[in-house]
Design a protein around this motif. Structure first.
Motif, PDB file in Angstrom:
ATOM      1  N   PRO A  71       0.869  -1.309  -0.025  1.00 16.77           N
ATOM      2  CA  PRO A  71       0.198   0.012   0.022  1.00 16.77           C
ATOM      3  C   PRO A  71       0.769   1.329   0.147  1.00 16.77           C
ATOM      4  O   PRO A  71       2.180   1.118   0.342  1.00 16.77           O
ATOM      5  CB  PRO A  71      -0.827  -0.063   1.372  1.00 16.77           C
ATOM      6  CG  PRO A  71      -0.748  -1.383   1.848  1.00 16.77           C
ATOM      7  CD  PRO A  71       0.562  -1.929   1.277  1.00 16.77           C
ATOM      8  N   GLY A 116       2.975   4.311   1.098  1.00 16.84           N
ATOM      9  CA  GLY A 116       3.641   4.478   2.311  1.00 16.84           C
ATOM     10  C   GLY A 116       4.193   3.185   2.884  1.00 16.84           C
ATOM     11  O   GLY A 116       4.907   3.111   3.940  1.00 16.84           O
ATOM     12  N   ALA A 117       4.295   2.125   2.041  1.00 21.39           N
ATOM     13  CA  ALA A 117       4.724   0.683   2.686  1.00 21.39           C
ATOM     14  C   ALA A 117       6.369   1.115   2.690  1.00 21.39           C
ATOM     15  O   ALA A 117       6.905  -0.116   3.517  1.00 21.39           O
ATOM     16  CB  ALA A 117       4.298  -0.212   1.832  1.00 21.39           C
ATOM     17  N   GLY A 118       6.846   1.824   2.074  1.00 17.12           N
ATOM     18  CA  GLY A 118       8.358   1.790   1.918  1.00 17.12           C
ATOM     19  C   GLY A 118       9.120   1.189   0.772  1.00 17.12           C
ATOM     20  O   GLY A 118      10.111   1.016   0.593  1.00 17.12           O
TER      21      GLY A 118
HETATM   22  P1  ATP Z   1       4.006   5.177  -2.467  1.00 17.68           P
HETATM   23  O1  ATP Z   1       3.439   3.640  -3.066  1.00 17.68           O
HETATM   24  O2  ATP Z   1       2.991   5.997  -2.089  1.00 17.68           O
HETATM   25  O3  ATP Z   1       5.056   5.481  -3.277  1.00 17.68           O
HETATM   26  P2  ATP Z   1       6.032   3.818  -0.792  1.00 17.68           P
HETATM   27  O4  ATP Z   1       5.593   2.294  -0.558  1.00 17.68           O
HETATM   28  O5  ATP Z   1       6.964   3.840  -2.076  1.00 17.68           O
HETATM   29  O6  ATP Z   1       5.023   4.801  -1.109  1.00 17.68           O
HETATM   30  P3  ATP Z   1       7.960   5.229   0.641  1.00 17.68           P
HETATM   31  O7  ATP Z   1       7.824   6.414  -0.334  1.00 17.68           O
HETATM   32  O8  ATP Z   1       9.188   4.619   0.859  1.00 17.68           O
HETATM   33  O9  ATP Z   1       6.518   4.211   0.511  1.00 17.68           O
HETATM   34  O10 ATP Z   1       7.694   5.948   2.179  1.00 17.68           O
HETATM   35  C1  ATP Z   1       7.584   5.122   3.300  1.00 17.68           C
HETATM   36  C2  ATP Z   1       7.515   6.192   4.371  1.00 17.68           C
HETATM   37  O11 ATP Z   1       8.391   6.974   4.560  1.00 17.68           O
HETATM   38  C3  ATP Z   1       6.204   7.004   4.382  1.00 17.68           C
HETATM   39  O12 ATP Z   1       5.542   7.288   5.576  1.00 17.68           O
HETATM   40  C4  ATP Z   1       6.667   8.316   3.699  1.00 17.68           C
HETATM   41  O13 ATP Z   1       6.230   9.508   4.074  1.00 17.68           O
HETATM   42  C5  ATP Z   1       8.169   8.342   4.541  1.00 17.68           C
HETATM   43  N1  ATP Z   1       9.255   9.111   3.731  1.00 17.68           N
HETATM   44  C6  ATP Z   1       9.715   8.517   2.774  1.00 17.68           C
HETATM   45  N2  ATP Z   1      10.749   9.377   2.336  1.00 17.68           N
HETATM   46  C7  ATP Z   1      10.970  10.436   3.248  1.00 17.68           C
HETATM   47  C8  ATP Z   1      11.898  11.365   3.530  1.00 17.68           C
HETATM   48  N3  ATP Z   1      12.803  11.882   2.848  1.00 17.68           N
HETATM   49  N4  ATP Z   1      11.642  11.997   4.607  1.00 17.68           N
HETATM   50  C9  ATP Z   1      10.801  12.037   5.404  1.00 17.68           C
HETATM   51  N5  ATP Z   1       9.773  10.718   5.462  1.00 17.68           N
HETATM   52  C10 ATP Z   1       9.834  10.114   4.345  1.00 17.68           C
END
Ligand code: ATP
Length: 241
Positions: free
Chosen positions: A40, A42-44
């Motif tokens: 989902p 914000g999963a990382g």
């Molecule tokens: P999406 O599908 O929305 O792209 P994702 O699975 O790729 O999400 P990430 O972008 O890796 O998720 O983000 C994981 C978590 O870390 C989220 O809560 C995001 O807000 C936070 N996050 C990511 N990069 C940073 C940063 N540079 N500074 C602060 N928080 C961050």
């Protein structure tokens, strides 16, 4: 034949202040396969790609390439070691041609000019992009720009290529065509592909294995069939779609 290369994450943690983007993730990407990375918002997922490509240092844990800890290497050195990537936004030099962008990238990772130009021409041909080779990047259609970004990564002949939502913003037909191309990257270039993609149906058709992240933790890893039938995955991910 050649030894198969392996790119691994060992117990990777990434914290941004109080936000735990990744909390102890183990991951394994084998050369010659496509591994899907889903989860989902914000999963990382993007954070994991940043860690594996040297753009983000893990707070704890390590990145291991063929048994060697490469956590301390930055993106440039990891690219030279064979880990390439594309970005959500293409990051091309807008006032240079497509061919120049690919060639410059090749020279930047240590190739001679002629070898870089040859690799660029081969990849553009394979991806059906020769028609735009002489076009400036700021004149490309959106879909072509996304494809050129992937071509640039492949032109470096990486052992691994990490693709962060390469089909985002594409229509269904463009997405299908791109996924067909991506599915054939391992056999054509011999590399391992890590693919972030939100559409489950798409990812199930392209990947040999799938890794599911949720809230910065690994929820499941397995074949598309195994992941699809995993009760945790159904609850946390499929249920929301
Ligand atoms: P999406 O599908 O929305 O792209 P994702 O699975 O790729 O999400 P990430 O972008 O890796 O998720 O983000 C994981 C978590 O870390 C989220 O809560 C995001 O807000 C936070 N996050 C990511 N990069 C940073 C940063 N540079 N500074 C602060 N928080 C961050």
């Amino acid at each position: 034949g050649k030894t198969q290369q392996v790119l691994e994450a060992h117990n990777v943690h990434v914290a941004f202040g109080g936000i735990h983007a990744l909390s102890g993730v183990d991951m394994r990407l084998d050369q010659g396969t496509v591994l899907g990375l889903i989860g989902p918002n914000g999963a990382g997922k993007t954070t994991m790609v940043n860690v594996l490509s040297g753009f983000q240092k893990p707070t704890r844990g390590s990145v291991v390439l063929n048994g060697q800890d490469v956590s301390a290497l930055g993106p440039q050195r990891l690219a030279r070691a064979g880990v390439g990537r594309s970005f959500q936004a293409a990051r091309l030099f807008r006032d240079m041609t497509v061919e120049q962008n690919l060639t410059v990238a090749g020279i930047g990772t240590g190739r001679g000019g002629r070898a870089a130009a040859r690799a660029a021409a081969e990849v553009l041909d394979w991806m059906g992009l020769t028609r735009v080779a002489e076009k400036r990047c700021d004149a490309l259609s959106y879909g072509d720009e996304r494809r050129v970004s992937i071509a640039r990564a492949l032109a470096l002949h990486p052992a691994f290529v990490l693709l962060d939502e390469p089909a985002s913003g594409m229509n269904d037909a463009e997405c299908d065509a791109l996924m067909h191309t991506i599915a054939h990257i391992p056999e054509r270039f011999g590399c391992g592909v890590l693919l972030i993609e939100h559409n489950m149906k798409v990812i199930m058709g392209v990947c040999q294995r799938i890794h599911v992240l949720d809230g910065g933790r690994s929820l499941a890893e397995g074949t598309p069939g195994e992941v699809q039938n995993d009760p945790d995955v159904r609850r946390a991910y499929l249920g929301k779609k």
